[in-house]
Write an enzyme that holds these catalytic residues in place. Structure first.
Site, short mmCIF file in Angstrom:
data_model
loop_
_atom_site.label_atom_id
_atom_site.label_comp_id
_atom_site.label_asym_id
_atom_site.label_seq_id
_atom_site.Cartn_x
_atom_site.Cartn_y
_atom_site.Cartn_z
N ASN A 140 0.78 -1.20 0.13
CA ASN A 140 0.12 0.17 -0.07
C ASN A 140 0.77 1.23 0.04
O ASN A 140 1.97 1.38 0.62
CB ASN A 140 -0.94 0.00 1.02
N ASP A 253 -5.97 20.72 9.33
CA ASP A 253 -6.27 19.87 8.26
C ASP A 253 -7.09 20.43 7.20
O ASP A 253 -6.98 21.62 7.37
CB ASP A 253 -7.22 18.75 9.03
MN MN Z 1 -4.38 1.68 -0.70
#
Ligand code: MN
Length: 447
Positions: A140, A253
Protein backbone atom coordinates in the site's frame (compact mmCIF):
# COMPACT_ATOMS: atom_id res chain seq x y z
CA UNK A 1 9.56 13.38 -17.35
CA UNK A 2 8.69 11.03 -14.50
CA UNK A 3 10.19 12.92 -11.61
CA UNK A 4 9.81 16.15 -9.70
CA UNK A 5 12.69 17.80 -11.55
CA UNK A 6 11.27 17.01 -14.94
CA UNK A 7 8.01 18.67 -13.95
CA UNK A 8 9.84 21.69 -12.49
CA UNK A 9 11.77 22.06 -15.78
CA UNK A 10 8.53 21.91 -17.75
CA UNK A 11 6.95 24.58 -15.55
CA UNK A 12 10.07 26.72 -15.89
CA UNK A 13 10.01 26.45 -19.67
CA UNK A 14 6.45 27.83 -19.62
CA UNK A 15 7.40 30.61 -17.21
CA UNK A 16 5.05 29.19 -14.59
CA UNK A 17 7.49 28.49 -11.76
CA UNK A 18 8.05 31.39 -9.39
CA UNK A 19 11.62 31.35 -8.02
CA UNK A 20 11.95 32.95 -4.58
CA UNK A 21 15.53 34.09 -3.92
CA UNK A 22 15.05 35.65 -0.45
CA UNK A 23 16.47 33.74 2.50
CA UNK A 24 13.50 32.34 4.43
CA UNK A 25 13.03 30.18 7.51
CA UNK A 26 11.32 26.76 7.59
CA UNK A 27 9.54 28.04 10.69
CA UNK A 28 6.43 29.94 9.50
CA UNK A 29 8.16 32.08 6.84
CA UNK A 30 7.97 29.67 3.90
CA UNK A 31 4.42 28.62 4.90
CA UNK A 32 3.31 32.27 5.05
CA UNK A 33 4.56 32.87 1.50
CA UNK A 34 2.92 29.62 0.33
CA UNK A 35 -0.38 30.74 1.79
CA UNK A 36 -0.31 34.14 0.11
CA UNK A 37 0.74 32.69 -3.24
CA UNK A 38 -1.59 29.69 -2.99
CA UNK A 39 -2.36 28.30 -6.44
CA UNK A 40 1.11 29.02 -7.88
CA UNK A 41 4.07 26.63 -8.07
CA UNK A 42 7.03 27.95 -6.06
CA UNK A 43 10.72 27.14 -5.69
CA UNK A 44 12.40 28.52 -2.57
CA UNK A 45 16.07 28.84 -3.53
CA UNK A 46 17.51 29.81 -0.14
CA UNK A 47 16.39 28.20 3.08
CA UNK A 48 17.87 29.49 6.32
CA UNK A 49 20.07 26.88 7.99
CA UNK A 50 19.85 24.37 5.12
CA UNK A 51 21.55 24.00 1.78
CA UNK A 52 18.59 22.36 0.09
CA UNK A 53 15.85 24.01 -1.91
CA UNK A 54 12.13 23.67 -1.19
CA UNK A 55 9.49 23.25 -3.91
CA UNK A 56 5.84 23.94 -3.12
CA UNK A 57 2.39 24.20 -4.64
CA UNK A 58 3.13 21.94 -7.62
CA UNK A 59 -0.42 20.49 -7.62
CA UNK A 60 -2.15 23.64 -6.43
CA UNK A 61 -4.46 24.15 -9.42
CA UNK A 62 -6.47 21.94 -11.72
CA UNK A 63 -4.47 23.24 -14.64
CA UNK A 64 -1.16 22.15 -13.05
CA UNK A 65 -2.49 18.64 -12.47
CA UNK A 66 -3.79 18.40 -16.04
CA UNK A 67 -0.38 19.52 -17.34
CA UNK A 68 1.47 17.02 -15.18
CA UNK A 69 -0.69 14.17 -16.45
CA UNK A 70 -0.85 15.45 -20.01
CA UNK A 71 -4.66 15.39 -20.11
CA UNK A 72 -7.40 17.82 -21.02
CA UNK A 73 -9.70 18.65 -18.09
CA UNK A 74 -12.54 16.49 -19.39
CA UNK A 75 -10.38 13.35 -19.56
CA UNK A 76 -8.94 13.38 -16.06
CA UNK A 77 -11.61 11.31 -14.30
CA UNK A 78 -11.60 8.62 -16.96
CA UNK A 79 -7.78 8.43 -16.86
CA UNK A 80 -7.77 8.14 -13.10
CA UNK A 81 -10.51 5.49 -12.97
CA UNK A 82 -8.85 3.54 -15.76
CA UNK A 83 -5.49 3.60 -13.91
CA UNK A 84 -7.09 2.29 -10.72
CA UNK A 85 -8.64 -0.57 -12.70
CA UNK A 86 -5.41 -1.35 -14.59
CA UNK A 87 -2.44 -0.95 -12.25
CA UNK A 88 0.81 -1.72 -14.07
CA UNK A 89 3.66 -3.36 -12.18
CA UNK A 90 6.65 -1.03 -11.76
CA UNK A 91 10.13 -2.10 -12.77
CA UNK A 92 12.61 -2.33 -9.89
CA UNK A 93 16.21 -1.18 -10.22
CA UNK A 94 18.56 1.58 -9.16
CA UNK A 95 18.09 5.29 -9.58
CA UNK A 96 19.26 8.78 -8.63
CA UNK A 97 17.77 8.58 -5.14
CA UNK A 98 20.69 6.29 -4.27
CA UNK A 99 23.32 8.99 -4.84
CA UNK A 100 23.62 9.19 -1.06
CA UNK A 101 22.76 6.49 1.47
CA UNK A 102 23.11 7.24 5.20
CA UNK A 103 22.41 5.48 8.51
CA UNK A 104 20.20 7.15 11.10
CA UNK A 105 19.83 10.59 9.51
CA UNK A 106 19.02 13.47 11.83
CA UNK A 107 15.55 14.82 11.03
CA UNK A 108 16.60 18.29 12.22
CA UNK A 109 18.96 18.39 9.23
CA UNK A 110 16.05 18.26 6.77
CA UNK A 111 14.17 21.47 5.83
CA UNK A 112 10.82 20.25 7.20
CA UNK A 113 8.33 23.11 7.60
CA UNK A 114 6.46 24.31 10.66
CA UNK A 115 3.30 25.79 9.16
CA UNK A 116 0.86 27.29 11.69
CA UNK A 117 1.26 29.10 14.98
CA UNK A 118 -0.27 26.34 17.13
CA UNK A 119 1.55 23.43 15.46
CA UNK A 120 3.36 21.09 17.87
CA UNK A 121 6.42 20.96 15.57
CA UNK A 122 7.55 20.47 11.98
CA UNK A 123 5.27 18.31 9.82
CA UNK A 124 6.14 16.35 6.66
CA UNK A 125 2.99 16.75 4.53
CA UNK A 126 3.79 15.60 0.98
CA UNK A 127 5.30 12.16 1.55
CA UNK A 128 4.09 8.89 0.02
CA UNK A 129 4.40 6.12 2.58
CA UNK A 130 4.88 2.55 1.34
CA UNK A 131 4.18 -0.48 3.54
CA UNK A 132 3.26 -4.13 3.09
CA UNK A 133 1.74 -6.90 5.22
CA UNK A 134 4.18 -9.23 7.04
CA UNK A 135 3.50 -11.99 4.46
CA UNK A 136 4.30 -9.52 1.66
CA UNK A 137 0.94 -10.16 -0.03
CA UNK A 138 -0.52 -6.67 0.25
CA UNK A 139 1.34 -3.48 -0.60
CA UNK A 140 0.00 0.00 0.00
CA UNK A 141 1.05 3.58 -0.70
CA UNK A 142 -0.71 6.45 1.03
CA UNK A 143 -0.12 10.01 2.15
CA UNK A 144 0.03 10.76 5.85
CA UNK A 145 1.01 13.78 7.84
CA UNK A 146 4.16 13.02 9.81
CA UNK A 147 5.06 14.98 12.92
CA UNK A 148 8.74 15.18 13.87
CA UNK A 149 9.06 14.10 17.52
CA UNK A 150 12.87 14.23 17.75
CA UNK A 151 15.90 13.56 15.54
CA UNK A 152 14.98 9.94 14.87
CA UNK A 153 11.26 9.56 15.49
CA UNK A 154 8.04 10.59 13.77
CA UNK A 155 4.39 10.02 14.52
CA UNK A 156 1.70 9.92 11.87
CA UNK A 157 -2.08 10.03 11.58
CA UNK A 158 -3.49 6.74 10.30
CA UNK A 159 -7.20 6.88 9.46
CA UNK A 160 -8.97 3.48 9.37
CA UNK A 161 -8.12 2.62 5.77
CA UNK A 162 -5.48 0.47 4.15
CA UNK A 163 -2.37 1.25 6.19
CA UNK A 164 -4.49 0.82 9.33
CA UNK A 165 -5.45 -2.66 8.11
CA UNK A 166 -1.80 -3.50 7.46
CA UNK A 167 -0.86 -2.38 10.99
CA UNK A 168 -3.69 -4.54 12.37
CA UNK A 169 -2.48 -7.53 10.32
CA UNK A 170 1.03 -7.03 11.69
CA UNK A 171 -0.23 -6.86 15.26
CA UNK A 172 -2.20 -10.08 14.80
CA UNK A 173 0.80 -11.92 13.41
CA UNK A 174 2.85 -10.81 16.42
CA UNK A 175 5.48 -8.62 14.73
CA UNK A 176 6.70 -5.52 16.57
CA UNK A 177 7.20 -3.23 13.61
CA UNK A 178 6.55 -2.78 9.90
CA UNK A 179 9.20 -1.56 7.49
CA UNK A 180 8.16 1.58 5.63
CA UNK A 181 9.60 3.98 3.08
CA UNK A 182 8.67 7.65 3.21
CA UNK A 183 9.27 9.27 -0.19
CA UNK A 184 9.47 13.03 -0.63
CA UNK A 185 9.90 15.03 -3.84
CA UNK A 186 7.68 13.19 -6.32
CA UNK A 187 6.04 13.71 -9.68
CA UNK A 188 2.40 14.91 -9.28
CA UNK A 189 1.10 11.64 -10.79
CA UNK A 190 2.58 9.73 -7.84
CA UNK A 191 1.01 12.08 -5.31
CA UNK A 192 -2.35 11.88 -7.07
CA UNK A 193 -2.23 8.06 -7.24
CA UNK A 194 -1.27 7.87 -3.56
CA UNK A 195 -4.30 10.06 -2.76
CA UNK A 196 -6.66 7.84 -4.74
CA UNK A 197 -8.78 5.22 -2.99
CA UNK A 198 -7.65 2.12 -4.92
CA UNK A 199 -8.92 -1.25 -3.66
CA UNK A 200 -7.03 -2.91 -0.80
CA UNK A 201 -4.21 -4.97 -2.26
CA UNK A 202 -3.42 -2.61 -5.13
CA UNK A 203 -0.11 -0.75 -4.86
CA UNK A 204 -0.75 2.91 -5.63
CA UNK A 205 2.77 3.03 -7.16
CA UNK A 206 1.41 0.69 -9.85
CA UNK A 207 -1.59 3.01 -10.34
CA UNK A 208 0.86 5.91 -10.78
CA UNK A 209 2.85 3.81 -13.25
CA UNK A 210 -0.26 3.42 -15.43
CA UNK A 211 -0.95 7.17 -15.17
CA UNK A 212 2.67 7.75 -16.30
CA UNK A 213 2.55 5.20 -19.15
CA UNK A 214 5.10 2.94 -17.50
CA UNK A 215 7.39 5.79 -16.43
CA UNK A 216 7.65 5.00 -12.72
CA UNK A 217 10.60 2.90 -11.62
CA UNK A 218 11.04 1.70 -8.04
CA UNK A 219 14.10 0.81 -6.02
CA UNK A 220 14.74 -1.42 -2.99
CA UNK A 221 15.50 0.48 0.20
CA UNK A 222 18.95 -0.04 1.74
CA UNK A 223 17.99 -0.33 5.42
CA UNK A 224 14.46 -1.73 5.37
CA UNK A 225 12.39 -4.15 3.31
CA UNK A 226 10.40 -1.61 1.29
CA UNK A 227 10.20 -0.08 -2.19
CA UNK A 228 10.37 3.60 -3.13
CA UNK A 229 10.45 5.59 -6.39
CA UNK A 230 13.98 5.36 -7.83
CA UNK A 231 13.81 9.00 -8.93
CA UNK A 232 12.40 10.46 -5.69
CA UNK A 233 14.37 13.36 -4.25
CA UNK A 234 14.58 11.92 -0.74
CA UNK A 235 13.48 8.69 0.95
CA UNK A 236 13.38 8.12 4.70
CA UNK A 237 13.55 4.48 5.72
CA UNK A 238 11.67 3.63 8.89
CA UNK A 239 10.16 1.08 11.21
CA UNK A 240 6.57 1.70 12.19
CA UNK A 241 6.17 0.46 15.77
CA UNK A 242 2.95 -1.45 16.07
CA UNK A 243 2.51 -0.86 19.80
CA UNK A 244 4.40 2.37 20.50
CA UNK A 245 2.36 5.55 20.34
CA UNK A 246 2.82 9.28 20.83
CA UNK A 247 0.53 12.32 20.80
CA UNK A 248 -0.14 13.44 17.22
CA UNK A 249 -1.49 16.94 16.72
CA UNK A 250 -3.02 19.39 16.89
CA UNK A 251 -2.72 19.60 13.09
CA UNK A 252 -4.41 22.04 10.74
CA UNK A 253 -6.38 19.81 8.39
CA UNK A 254 -8.39 20.41 5.18
CA UNK A 255 -10.82 22.79 6.88
CA UNK A 256 -8.05 25.17 7.98
CA UNK A 257 -9.03 24.51 11.61
CA UNK A 258 -7.14 22.41 14.15
CA UNK A 259 -7.94 18.71 14.18
CA UNK A 260 -8.07 17.02 17.61
CA UNK A 261 -5.02 15.38 19.23
CA UNK A 262 -4.79 11.60 19.21
CA UNK A 263 -2.33 8.90 20.26
CA UNK A 264 -0.85 7.46 17.07
CA UNK A 265 1.94 5.01 16.16
CA UNK A 266 5.61 6.01 16.14
CA UNK A 267 8.05 5.51 13.27
CA UNK A 268 11.75 5.16 14.01
CA UNK A 269 13.84 6.46 11.12
CA UNK A 270 16.78 4.12 10.57
CA UNK A 271 18.17 5.30 7.25
CA UNK A 272 17.82 7.63 4.29
CA UNK A 273 18.57 7.74 0.57
CA UNK A 274 18.65 10.99 -1.36
CA UNK A 275 20.02 12.89 -4.31
CA UNK A 276 23.09 14.89 -3.30
CA UNK A 277 21.26 18.15 -4.05
CA UNK A 278 17.77 16.94 -3.21
CA UNK A 279 14.81 19.31 -3.43
CA UNK A 280 12.46 19.04 -0.46
CA UNK A 281 8.79 19.11 -1.42
CA UNK A 282 6.37 21.01 0.81
CA UNK A 283 2.57 21.08 0.84
CA UNK A 284 0.55 23.63 2.77
CA UNK A 285 -2.10 21.97 4.96
CA UNK A 286 -5.59 23.28 3.99
CA UNK A 287 -4.13 24.98 0.90
CA UNK A 288 -5.44 24.42 -2.62
CA UNK A 289 -3.00 21.58 -3.26
CA UNK A 290 -4.15 19.69 -0.17
CA UNK A 291 -7.81 20.19 -1.17
CA UNK A 292 -7.27 19.15 -4.78
CA UNK A 293 -5.27 16.03 -3.97
CA UNK A 294 -7.96 14.97 -1.50
CA UNK A 295 -10.88 16.03 -3.68
CA UNK A 296 -9.99 15.07 -7.27
CA UNK A 297 -10.09 11.30 -6.81
CA UNK A 298 -13.46 11.71 -5.04
CA UNK A 299 -14.74 13.86 -7.89
CA UNK A 300 -13.85 11.02 -10.25
CA UNK A 301 -15.89 8.60 -8.17
CA UNK A 302 -18.85 11.00 -7.92
CA UNK A 303 -18.69 11.48 -11.70
CA UNK A 304 -18.83 7.71 -12.19
CA UNK A 305 -21.83 7.29 -9.84
CA UNK A 306 -23.77 10.20 -11.37
CA UNK A 307 -23.15 8.91 -14.89
CA UNK A 308 -24.98 5.76 -13.85
CA UNK A 309 -28.12 7.86 -13.35
CA UNK A 310 -27.92 10.50 -16.03
CA UNK A 311 -25.59 10.10 -19.00
CA UNK A 312 -24.78 13.81 -19.49
CA UNK A 313 -22.56 15.12 -16.70
CA UNK A 314 -20.86 18.41 -17.55
CA UNK A 315 -18.66 18.49 -14.48
CA UNK A 316 -18.17 17.80 -10.79
CA UNK A 317 -16.62 20.33 -8.44
CA UNK A 318 -15.65 19.62 -4.86
CA UNK A 319 -15.27 23.33 -4.26
CA UNK A 320 -12.19 24.89 -2.73
CA UNK A 321 -14.33 26.96 -0.34
CA UNK A 322 -15.93 23.68 0.75
CA UNK A 323 -12.42 22.43 1.61
CA UNK A 324 -12.29 20.17 -1.47
CA UNK A 325 -14.22 17.70 0.66
CA UNK A 326 -17.51 18.95 2.15
CA UNK A 327 -19.26 20.79 -0.72
CA UNK A 328 -20.00 19.46 -4.18
CA UNK A 329 -21.55 21.03 -7.29
CA UNK A 330 -22.65 18.74 -10.12
CA UNK A 331 -23.82 20.00 -13.49
CA UNK A 332 -26.10 17.64 -15.45
CA UNK A 333 -28.54 17.58 -18.33
CA UNK A 334 -31.89 17.06 -16.64
CA UNK A 335 -34.28 14.84 -18.57
CA UNK A 336 -36.93 13.97 -15.98
CA UNK A 337 -38.22 16.11 -13.14
CA UNK A 338 -36.94 13.68 -10.50
CA UNK A 339 -33.39 13.28 -11.86
CA UNK A 340 -31.65 15.84 -9.64
CA UNK A 341 -32.77 14.26 -6.36
CA UNK A 342 -31.54 10.87 -7.57
CA UNK A 343 -28.30 12.55 -8.52
CA UNK A 344 -28.04 14.05 -5.01
CA UNK A 345 -28.46 10.61 -3.46
CA UNK A 346 -25.78 9.19 -5.76
CA UNK A 347 -23.40 12.02 -4.90
CA UNK A 348 -23.81 11.40 -1.17
CA UNK A 349 -23.35 7.65 -1.68
CA UNK A 350 -20.18 8.20 -3.72
CA UNK A 351 -18.53 10.39 -1.09
CA UNK A 352 -19.81 9.67 2.45
CA UNK A 353 -17.92 12.62 3.98
CA UNK A 354 -19.85 15.12 1.88
CA UNK A 355 -22.05 17.60 3.74
CA UNK A 356 -23.76 19.81 1.14
CA UNK A 357 -24.42 19.17 -2.55
CA UNK A 358 -25.91 21.32 -5.30
CA UNK A 359 -27.18 20.05 -8.66
CA UNK A 360 -27.35 22.55 -11.52
CA UNK A 361 -28.40 22.38 -15.17
CA UNK A 362 -25.93 21.84 -17.98
CA UNK A 363 -25.85 25.56 -18.90
CA UNK A 364 -24.25 26.34 -15.51
CA UNK A 365 -20.48 26.02 -15.15
CA UNK A 366 -19.97 24.08 -11.89
CA UNK A 367 -16.50 25.66 -11.45
CA UNK A 368 -17.92 29.19 -11.58
CA UNK A 369 -19.48 29.71 -8.17
CA UNK A 370 -21.13 32.99 -9.15
CA UNK A 371 -23.07 31.07 -11.82
CA UNK A 372 -23.92 28.38 -9.28
CA UNK A 373 -25.26 30.96 -6.85
CA UNK A 374 -27.26 32.54 -9.70
CA UNK A 375 -28.83 29.14 -10.40
CA UNK A 376 -29.79 28.81 -6.72
CA UNK A 377 -31.23 32.33 -6.79
CA UNK A 378 -33.34 31.82 -9.94
CA UNK A 379 -34.14 28.08 -10.09
CA UNK A 380 -34.35 26.79 -6.53
CA UNK A 381 -37.46 26.65 -4.26
CA UNK A 382 -36.83 25.77 -0.62
CA UNK A 383 -40.09 23.86 -0.12
CA UNK A 384 -39.76 21.51 -3.10
CA UNK A 385 -36.11 21.34 -4.09
CA UNK A 386 -34.42 20.75 -0.76
CA UNK A 387 -33.26 17.33 0.44
CA UNK A 388 -32.41 17.09 4.15
CA UNK A 389 -30.91 13.88 5.51
CA UNK A 390 -30.53 14.17 9.31
CA UNK A 391 -28.47 11.92 11.58
CA UNK A 392 -26.21 10.48 8.92
CA UNK A 393 -22.49 9.79 8.63
CA UNK A 394 -20.45 12.87 7.78
CA UNK A 395 -16.79 13.87 7.88
CA UNK A 396 -14.79 13.71 11.09
CA UNK A 397 -13.22 16.98 9.93
CA UNK A 398 -16.42 19.05 10.17
CA UNK A 399 -16.31 20.98 13.46
CA UNK A 400 -20.09 21.65 13.35
CA UNK A 401 -20.93 17.91 13.41
CA UNK A 402 -20.37 15.25 16.08
CA UNK A 403 -16.73 14.53 15.20
CA UNK A 404 -16.39 11.52 17.48
CA UNK A 405 -19.40 9.65 16.09
CA UNK A 406 -19.04 11.24 12.63
CA UNK A 407 -22.76 12.04 12.76
CA UNK A 408 -24.38 15.08 11.21
CA UNK A 409 -26.81 16.27 8.58
CA UNK A 410 -26.53 16.33 4.80
CA UNK A 411 -28.32 18.90 2.69
CA UNK A 412 -28.97 18.61 -1.04
CA UNK A 413 -30.05 21.53 -3.20
CA UNK A 414 -31.74 20.95 -6.54
CA UNK A 415 -31.03 24.21 -8.38
CA UNK A 416 -32.19 22.94 -11.77
CA UNK A 417 -35.07 24.68 -13.49
CA UNK A 418 -38.49 23.01 -13.14
CA UNK A 419 -39.44 21.29 -16.41
CA UNK A 420 -43.09 22.30 -15.91
CA UNK A 421 -42.30 25.97 -16.67
CA UNK A 422 -41.13 27.25 -20.06
CA UNK A 423 -37.34 27.19 -20.54
CA UNK A 424 -37.26 30.82 -21.71
CA UNK A 425 -38.12 31.98 -18.15
CA UNK A 426 -34.80 30.63 -16.95
CA UNK A 427 -32.40 31.44 -19.77
CA UNK A 428 -29.79 34.12 -19.36
CA UNK A 429 -30.52 36.85 -21.88
CA UNK A 430 -27.83 37.21 -24.57
CA UNK A 431 -26.57 40.31 -26.43
CA UNK A 432 -25.69 39.87 -30.11
CA UNK A 433 -21.95 40.28 -30.81
CA UNK A 434 -20.59 41.83 -34.04
CA UNK A 435 -17.21 40.92 -35.54
CA UNK A 436 -15.58 44.15 -34.38
CA UNK A 437 -16.91 43.79 -30.83
CA UNK A 438 -15.52 40.27 -30.85
CA UNK A 439 -12.14 41.57 -32.03
CA UNK A 440 -12.10 44.33 -29.41
CA UNK A 441 -12.97 41.99 -26.56
CA UNK A 442 -10.46 39.46 -27.84
CA UNK A 443 -7.73 42.12 -27.76
CA UNK A 444 -8.70 43.04 -24.20
CA UNK A 445 -8.45 39.38 -23.24
CA UNK A 446 -12.13 39.14 -22.23
CA UNK A 447 -13.05 36.30 -24.59
MN1 MN B 1 -4.47 1.69 -0.72
Amino acid sequence: MSDLRGFLRELDSQGLLLHIGEMLSTRFEIAAVMRHLDGRPLLFERVEGYRHRVAAGLCSSRDLIHRALGVEGGQLYERLLQAVRNPRRCEVGDGPVKERVVDRPKLSQLPILTHFEGDPGPYITSAALYAKTPDGEVENVSIHRLLVLDDHRLTLRIVPRHLYRIVEAARESGVESIDVSISIGLHPAVLLAASTPAPYGVSEFDVANTLMDGGLKLTECEHVDALAPADAELVLEGRLKVDETAVEGPFVDLTGTYDVERRQPVIEVVGAMYRADYIYQALLPSGREHRLLMGLPREARIWEYVRGITPHVRGVNLTSGGCGWLHCVVSIRKVREGDPKNVLMAVFAAHPSLKHAVVVDEDIDPYNLEEVEWAIATRFRGDEDLLIIPHVRVSSLDPASDQRLELGCKVGVDATRPLSKPERHFKRAEIPMSERVRRLLGRLGCI
